[in-house]
Design a protein around this motif. Sequence first.
Motif, PDB file in Angstrom:
ATOM      1  N   LYS A  30      29.214  58.515  59.571  1.00 29.32           N
ATOM      2  CA  LYS A  30      28.880  57.918  58.526  1.00 29.32           C
ATOM      3  C   LYS A  30      28.385  58.706  57.277  1.00 29.32           C
ATOM      4  CE  LYS A  30      25.738  54.430  56.836  1.00 29.32           C
ATOM      5  NZ  LYS A  30      24.651  53.391  57.090  1.00 29.32           N
ATOM      6  N   ASP A  31      28.473  58.735  56.125  1.00 27.24           N
ATOM      7  CA  ASP A  31      28.269  59.605  55.063  1.00 27.24           C
ATOM      8  C   ASP A  31      28.544  60.955  55.299  1.00 27.24           C
ATOM      9  OD1 ASP A  31      26.587  57.241  53.886  1.00 27.24           O
ATOM     10  OD2 ASP A  31      25.087  57.667  55.136  1.00 27.24           O
ATOM     11  N   THR A  32      29.917  61.031  55.623  1.00 25.80           N
ATOM     12  CA  THR A  32      30.333  62.328  55.822  1.00 25.80           C
ATOM     13  C   THR A  32      31.757  62.205  54.919  1.00 25.80           C
ATOM     14  OG1 THR A  32      29.487  62.657  57.974  1.00 25.80           O
ATOM     15  CG2 THR A  32      31.297  64.024  57.429  1.00 25.80           C
ATOM     16  N   VAL A  33      32.127  63.502  54.417  1.00 26.25           N
ATOM     17  CA  VAL A  33      33.210  63.600  53.656  1.00 26.25           C
ATOM     18  C   VAL A  33      34.213  64.186  54.182  1.00 26.25           C
ATOM     19  CG1 VAL A  33      34.302  64.979  51.640  1.00 26.25           C
ATOM     20  CG2 VAL A  33      31.916  64.056  51.348  1.00 26.25           C
ATOM     21  N   TYR A  34      35.536  63.773  54.509  1.00 22.38           N
ATOM     22  CA  TYR A  34      36.597  64.212  55.387  1.00 22.38           C
ATOM     23  C   TYR A  34      37.613  64.343  54.296  1.00 22.38           C
ATOM     24  CZ  TYR A  34      34.108  62.231  59.302  1.00 22.38           C
ATOM     25  OH  TYR A  34      33.078  62.027  60.305  1.00 22.38           O
ATOM     26  N   LYS A  35      38.448  65.459  54.561  1.00 18.30           N
ATOM     27  CA  LYS A  35      39.560  66.123  53.997  1.00 18.30           C
ATOM     28  C   LYS A  35      40.904  65.631  54.822  1.00 18.30           C
ATOM     29  CE  LYS A  35      36.859  69.962  52.305  1.00 18.30           C
ATOM     30  NZ  LYS A  35      36.226  70.294  53.450  1.00 18.30           N
ATOM     31  N   LEU A  36      41.886  65.328  54.281  1.00 16.80           N
ATOM     32  CA  LEU A  36      43.125  64.699  55.111  1.00 16.80           C
ATOM     33  C   LEU A  36      44.277  64.989  54.155  1.00 16.80           C
ATOM     34  CD1 LEU A  36      44.434  61.764  54.186  1.00 16.80           C
ATOM     35  CD2 LEU A  36      42.234  61.410  55.074  1.00 16.80           C
ATOM     36  N   LYS A  37      45.330  65.126  54.876  1.00 18.86           N
ATOM     37  CA  LYS A  37      46.835  65.239  54.210  1.00 18.86           C
ATOM     38  C   LYS A  37      47.547  64.330  54.877  1.00 18.86           C
ATOM     39  CE  LYS A  37      48.793  68.159  52.006  1.00 18.86           C
ATOM     40  NZ  LYS A  37      48.807  68.057  50.521  1.00 18.86           N
ATOM     41  N   TYR A  38      48.607  63.661  54.286  1.00 19.30           N
ATOM     42  CA  TYR A  38      49.586  62.870  55.233  1.00 19.30           C
ATOM     43  C   TYR A  38      50.850  63.829  55.565  1.00 19.30           C
ATOM     44  CZ  TYR A  38      47.325  58.581  53.355  1.00 19.30           C
ATOM     45  OH  TYR A  38      46.508  57.759  53.056  1.00 19.30           O
ATOM     46  N   VAL A  39      51.153  63.414  56.955  1.00 14.20           N
ATOM     47  CA  VAL A  39      52.464  64.174  57.532  1.00 14.20           C
ATOM     48  C   VAL A  39      53.438  62.825  57.567  1.00 14.20           C
ATOM     49  CG1 VAL A  39      53.445  65.918  58.753  1.00 14.20           C
ATOM     50  CG2 VAL A  39      50.991  65.889  58.289  1.00 14.20           C
ATOM     51  N   ILE A  40      54.572  63.142  56.560  1.00 11.41           N
ATOM     52  CA  ILE A  40      55.482  62.198  56.665  1.00 11.41           C
ATOM     53  C   ILE A  40      56.940  62.847  56.684  1.00 11.41           C
ATOM     54  CG2 ILE A  40      56.686  60.044  55.588  1.00 11.41           C
ATOM     55  CD1 ILE A  40      54.020  59.901  53.899  1.00 11.41           C
ATOM     56  N   ASP A  41      57.779  62.514  57.934  1.00 11.88           N
ATOM     57  CA  ASP A  41      58.746  63.220  58.203  1.00 11.88           C
ATOM     58  C   ASP A  41      58.631  64.818  58.031  1.00 11.88           C
ATOM     59  OD1 ASP A  41      60.007  60.662  58.836  1.00 11.88           O
ATOM     60  OD2 ASP A  41      60.561  60.495  56.726  1.00 11.88           O
ATOM     61  N   ASP A  42      57.626  65.081  58.590  1.00  6.03           N
ATOM     62  CA  ASP A  42      57.510  66.907  58.564  1.00  6.03           C
ATOM     63  C   ASP A  42      57.064  67.296  57.333  1.00  6.03           C
ATOM     64  OD1 ASP A  42      57.502  67.011  61.356  1.00  6.03           O
ATOM     65  OD2 ASP A  42      59.679  67.288  61.094  1.00  6.03           O
ATOM     66  N   ALA A  43      56.599  66.333  56.258  1.00  3.69           N
ATOM     67  CA  ALA A  43      56.607  67.009  54.868  1.00  3.69           C
ATOM     68  C   ALA A  43      55.072  66.514  54.598  1.00  3.69           C
ATOM     69  CB  ALA A  43      57.255  66.433  53.946  1.00  3.69           C
ATOM     70  N   PHE A  44      54.408  67.266  53.726  1.00  2.59           N
ATOM     71  CA  PHE A  44      52.973  66.872  53.579  1.00  2.59           C
ATOM     72  C   PHE A  44      52.717  65.992  52.253  1.00  2.59           C
ATOM     73  CE2 PHE A  44      52.622  71.084  55.815  1.00  2.59           C
ATOM     74  CZ  PHE A  44      51.716  70.576  56.817  1.00  2.59           C
ATOM     75  N   GLY A  45      51.999  65.222  52.251  1.00  2.00           N
ATOM     76  CA  GLY A  45      51.830  64.330  51.035  1.00  2.00           C
ATOM     77  C   GLY A  45      50.248  63.863  50.879  1.00  2.00           C
ATOM     78  N   ASN A  46      49.989  63.628  49.626  1.00  2.00           N
ATOM     79  CA  ASN A  46      48.446  63.154  49.067  1.00  2.00           C
ATOM     80  C   ASN A  46      48.597  61.814  48.946  1.00  2.00           C
ATOM     81  OD1 ASN A  46      47.078  65.486  49.372  1.00  2.00           O
ATOM     82  ND2 ASN A  46      48.164  66.372  47.531  1.00  2.00           N
ATOM     83  N   GLU A  47      47.493  61.163  49.002  1.00  3.85           N
ATOM     84  CA  GLU A  47      47.072  59.598  48.608  1.00  3.85           C
ATOM     85  C   GLU A  47      46.840  59.928  47.051  1.00  3.85           C
ATOM     86  OE1 GLU A  47      46.997  56.367  47.689  1.00  3.85           O
ATOM     87  OE2 GLU A  47      46.911  56.450  49.996  1.00  3.85           O
ATOM     88  N   LEU A  48      47.695  59.127  46.356  1.00  2.00           N
ATOM     89  CA  LEU A  48      47.611  59.538  44.754  1.00  2.00           C
ATOM     90  C   LEU A  48      46.420  58.632  44.233  1.00  2.00           C
ATOM     91  CD1 LEU A  48      51.295  58.561  43.796  1.00  2.00           C
ATOM     92  CD2 LEU A  48      50.163  60.747  44.106  1.00  2.00           C
ATOM     93  N   LYS A  49      45.750  57.749  44.951  1.00  4.45           N
ATOM     94  CA  LYS A  49      44.548  57.144  44.486  1.00  4.45           C
ATOM     95  C   LYS A  49      43.195  57.574  45.349  1.00  4.45           C
ATOM     96  CE  LYS A  49      47.039  52.717  43.805  1.00  4.45           C
ATOM     97  NZ  LYS A  49      47.083  51.328  44.172  1.00  4.45           N
ATOM     98  N   ALA A  50      43.253  58.848  45.663  1.00  4.92           N
ATOM     99  CA  ALA A  50      42.218  59.541  46.309  1.00  4.92           C
ATOM    100  C   ALA A  50      41.030  59.296  45.163  1.00  4.92           C
ATOM    101  CB  ALA A  50      42.378  60.857  46.732  1.00  4.92           C
ATOM    102  N   ASP A  51      39.855  59.507  45.970  1.00  2.26           N
ATOM    103  CA  ASP A  51      38.427  59.559  45.524  1.00  2.26           C
ATOM    104  C   ASP A  51      38.525  60.945  44.570  1.00  2.26           C
ATOM    105  OD1 ASP A  51      37.608  57.012  46.253  1.00  2.26           O
ATOM    106  OD2 ASP A  51      36.924  58.211  48.094  1.00  2.26           O
ATOM    107  N   SER A  52      38.886  62.091  45.074  1.00  4.86           N
ATOM    108  CA  SER A  52      38.884  63.238  44.420  1.00  4.86           C
ATOM    109  C   SER A  52      39.954  64.217  45.260  1.00  4.86           C
ATOM    110  CB  SER A  52      37.650  63.927  44.423  1.00  4.86           C
ATOM    111  OG  SER A  52      37.267  64.201  45.518  1.00  4.86           O
ATOM    112  N   PHE A  53      40.524  65.404  44.636  1.00  3.20           N
ATOM    113  CA  PHE A  53      41.213  66.298  45.251  1.00  3.20           C
ATOM    114  C   PHE A  53      40.829  67.767  45.114  1.00  3.20           C
ATOM    115  CE2 PHE A  53      44.073  62.947  43.766  1.00  3.20           C
ATOM    116  CZ  PHE A  53      44.970  62.771  44.874  1.00  3.20           C
ATOM    117  N   LYS A  54      40.653  68.302  46.251  1.00  4.49           N
ATOM    118  CA  LYS A  54      40.336  69.800  46.348  1.00  4.49           C
ATOM    119  C   LYS A  54      41.207  70.835  47.013  1.00  4.49           C
ATOM    120  CE  LYS A  54      36.847  72.670  48.139  1.00  4.49           C
ATOM    121  NZ  LYS A  54      35.119  72.461  48.863  1.00  4.49           N
ATOM    122  N   ARG A  55      41.482  71.780  46.182  1.00  2.48           N
ATOM    123  CA  ARG A  55      42.715  72.774  46.694  1.00  2.48           C
ATOM    124  C   ARG A  55      41.879  73.836  47.679  1.00  2.48           C
ATOM    125  NH1 ARG A  55      47.530  74.339  45.287  1.00  2.48           N
ATOM    126  NH2 ARG A  55      47.388  73.073  43.346  1.00  2.48           N
TER     127      ARG A  55
END
Length: 65
Positions: A30-55
């Motif tokens: 709880k109360d922890t920030v998590y970073k993630l990416k989707y892997v779909i058919d061996d390709a990386f993708g982001n959630e377009l409605k994410a709270d924020s993005f970080k490179r």
Amino acid sequence: MGDFNSWNPKEGSLSKLKNGIFKFVFSIYKDTVYKLKYVIDDAFGNELKADSFKRNEFAVLKIVF
């Protein structure tokens, strides 16, 4: 995959439900920030409605609050 599973795409894949929604259940802190990416058919993708993005050195990551 994300920092919640040590960026291992084979550890915890999504399951498709009958209604077409994908689901993945795992334990996080709880109360922890998590970073993630989707892997779909061996390709990386982001959630377009994410709270924020970080490179980082790998890609742009979704940050969930």
